[in-house]
Enzyme design. Structure first.
Site, PDB file in Angstrom:
ATOM      1  N   SER A  63       0.621  -1.486   0.422  1.00 33.43           N
ATOM      2  CA  SER A  63       0.152  -0.353  -0.390  1.00 33.43           C
ATOM      3  C   SER A  63       0.976   1.633   0.404  1.00 33.43           C
ATOM      4  O   SER A  63       1.628   1.267  -0.631  1.00 33.43           O
ATOM      5  CB  SER A  63      -1.089   0.115   1.422  1.00 33.43           C
ATOM      6  OG  SER A  63      -1.927   1.208   0.857  1.00 33.43           O
ATOM      7  N   ASP A 105      -9.218  -5.375  -5.307  1.00 35.17           N
ATOM      8  CA  ASP A 105      -8.437  -3.192  -4.621  1.00 35.17           C
ATOM      9  C   ASP A 105      -8.770  -2.280  -5.226  1.00 35.17           C
ATOM     10  O   ASP A 105      -9.288  -2.652  -6.930  1.00 35.17           O
ATOM     11  CB  ASP A 105      -6.795  -3.983  -4.778  1.00 35.17           C
ATOM     12  CG  ASP A 105      -6.279  -2.877  -4.123  1.00 35.17           C
ATOM     13  OD1 ASP A 105      -6.952  -1.975  -3.462  1.00 35.17           O
ATOM     14  OD2 ASP A 105      -4.934  -2.729  -4.407  1.00 35.17           O
ATOM     15  N   HIS A 142      -7.782  -5.180  -0.799  1.00 33.52           N
ATOM     16  CA  HIS A 142      -6.485  -4.821  -0.442  1.00 33.52           C
ATOM     17  C   HIS A 142      -6.674  -5.045   0.796  1.00 33.52           C
ATOM     18  O   HIS A 142      -6.829  -4.813   2.258  1.00 33.52           O
ATOM     19  CB  HIS A 142      -6.914  -3.150  -0.383  1.00 33.52           C
ATOM     20  CG  HIS A 142      -5.558  -1.874  -0.077  1.00 33.52           C
ATOM     21  ND1 HIS A 142      -4.585  -1.818  -1.272  1.00 33.52           N
ATOM     22  CD2 HIS A 142      -5.020  -1.411   0.663  1.00 33.52           C
ATOM     23  CE1 HIS A 142      -3.506  -1.018  -1.187  1.00 33.52           C
ATOM     24  NE2 HIS A 142      -3.989  -0.392  -0.107  1.00 33.52           N
TER      25      HIS A 142
END
Length: 341
Positions: free
Chosen positions: A181, A280, A310
């Site tokens: 991320s 995601d 995610h």
């Protein structure tokens, strides 16, 4: 090694059933954010449990210790070291510098999911892992996190690692950057900065970007279709960008919009592995990043998990989390220099 980003969208598909513990944790993560994307800080602090470093090896022989990178800024890192080999002629192990996720705003190297994930990487890849506790926004906006990443590489280049923390010989010509991320975003920018610098003993041999956090002003199809499908939402990502980027900047700032012909890549930018999840909402931005690397002719491996949301890597009970670690192992083995320092 898995290969190609597919054109299949998660729109119209239902996310596979998840183990109940994962469902509970995702529900708790949703509660941390209000609908406008702002953070319930007290609730988050109660849920962000910390793990302590331990010089005592765990059942797999992995030990950990914290080191100070820069006392003036408070920058530190947690180092995970595998067990010593009985073979006196065993080669030095690679180093993986890891940057945790959290939108540049949340979590730390001591947060339990990251302590556990870095410990797993250390064990299964047989590598020393340096998990960077970079400074967080909004107190420390762009480029603080990138500066901290580069400072960590300078520290390793100048000092290597203390023998009481890294208990096996390390190969600084086989240093890999990795992150998920926001940490994947940091890994890209730190790799770019380091590749633009003069030669050093430390060589970045590769970069692993797990669902990297990129973005822009426009809304992609995935952002529209997958908004609030899990704990991540467009409102949350917008909030994170506002707190990290320089005040007054838009999401088209070069820190966020890392794609297209305008992308800057040094000649020495390392081989990359990019991980994309089918559920995601950031996946379209990640696919654009992949195309930008391909357009520049950079060595690249794309690993896609069609059913992954995610942050899936932080849930060891998910099969895809185990597959990811295996893909990382293959990538590191392929690009390991095999040269000791």
């Amino acid at each position: 090694m898995a290969g190609v980003v597919s054109d299949d969208s998660a729109a119209g598909r239902r996310m596979p059933s998840l183990p109940w513990r994962v469902r509970v944790q995702l529900a708790a993560l949703k509660l941390v954010h209000r609908r406008d994307g702002s953070i319930r800080r007290l609730l988050f602090s109660l849920g962000d449990l910390k793990a302590s470093a331990s010089a005592r090896p765990d059942a797999a022989g992995v030990r950990s210790g914290d080191i100070t990178i820069d006392a003036s800024s408070g920058l530190w890192a947690r180092v995970f070291s595998p067990s010593s080999s009985a073979d006196a002629d065993a080669p030095p192990v690679p180093v993986i510098v890891y940057f945790h996720g959290g939108g540049f705003v949340l979590l730390s190297a001591a947060s339990r999911p990251y302590d556990a994930f870095c410990r797993r990487i250390c064990r299964e890849l047989r590598a020393v892992v340096v998990s960077v506790n970079y400074r967080l926004a909004p107190e420390h906006r762009f480029p603080a996190a990138y500066d901290d990443g580069v400072a960590t590489l300078h520290y390793l280049d100048a000092n290597a690692l203390p023998a009481d923390v890294a208990t096996v010989p390390v190969d600084l010509s086989s240093c890999f950057l990795a992150g998920d991320s926001a940490g994947g975003n940091i890994a890209h920018h730190v790799a770019q900065r380091w590749a633009s610098m003069s030669a050093a003993r430390l060589r970045v041999a590769g970069a692993v970007l797990i669902q990297p956090f990129f973005g822009g002003e426009e809304r992609t199809d995935a952002e529209v279709a997958l908004d609030r499908v899990t704990a991540l939402s467009v409102a949350v990502t917008d909030r994170y960008w506002r707190e990290f980027l320089p005040e007054g900047s838009t999401r088209d700032h070069p820190a966020a919009r890392v794609c297209g012909d305008a992308i800057e890549l040094a000649e020495a930018f390392p081989p990359a592995m990019v991980v994309i999840g089918g559920f995601d909402l950031l996946k379209d931005w990640q696919a654009r990043y992949v195309e930008a690397l391909r357009g520049k002719g950079k060595p690249l491996v794309v690993v896609e998990y069609p059913d992954a949301f995610h942050g899936f890597h932080a849930f060891p009970q998910l099969a895809d989390a185990g597959k990811l670690v295996e893909e990382m192992k293959l990538f590191v083995q392929e690009h390991n220099s095999k040269r000791g320092v």
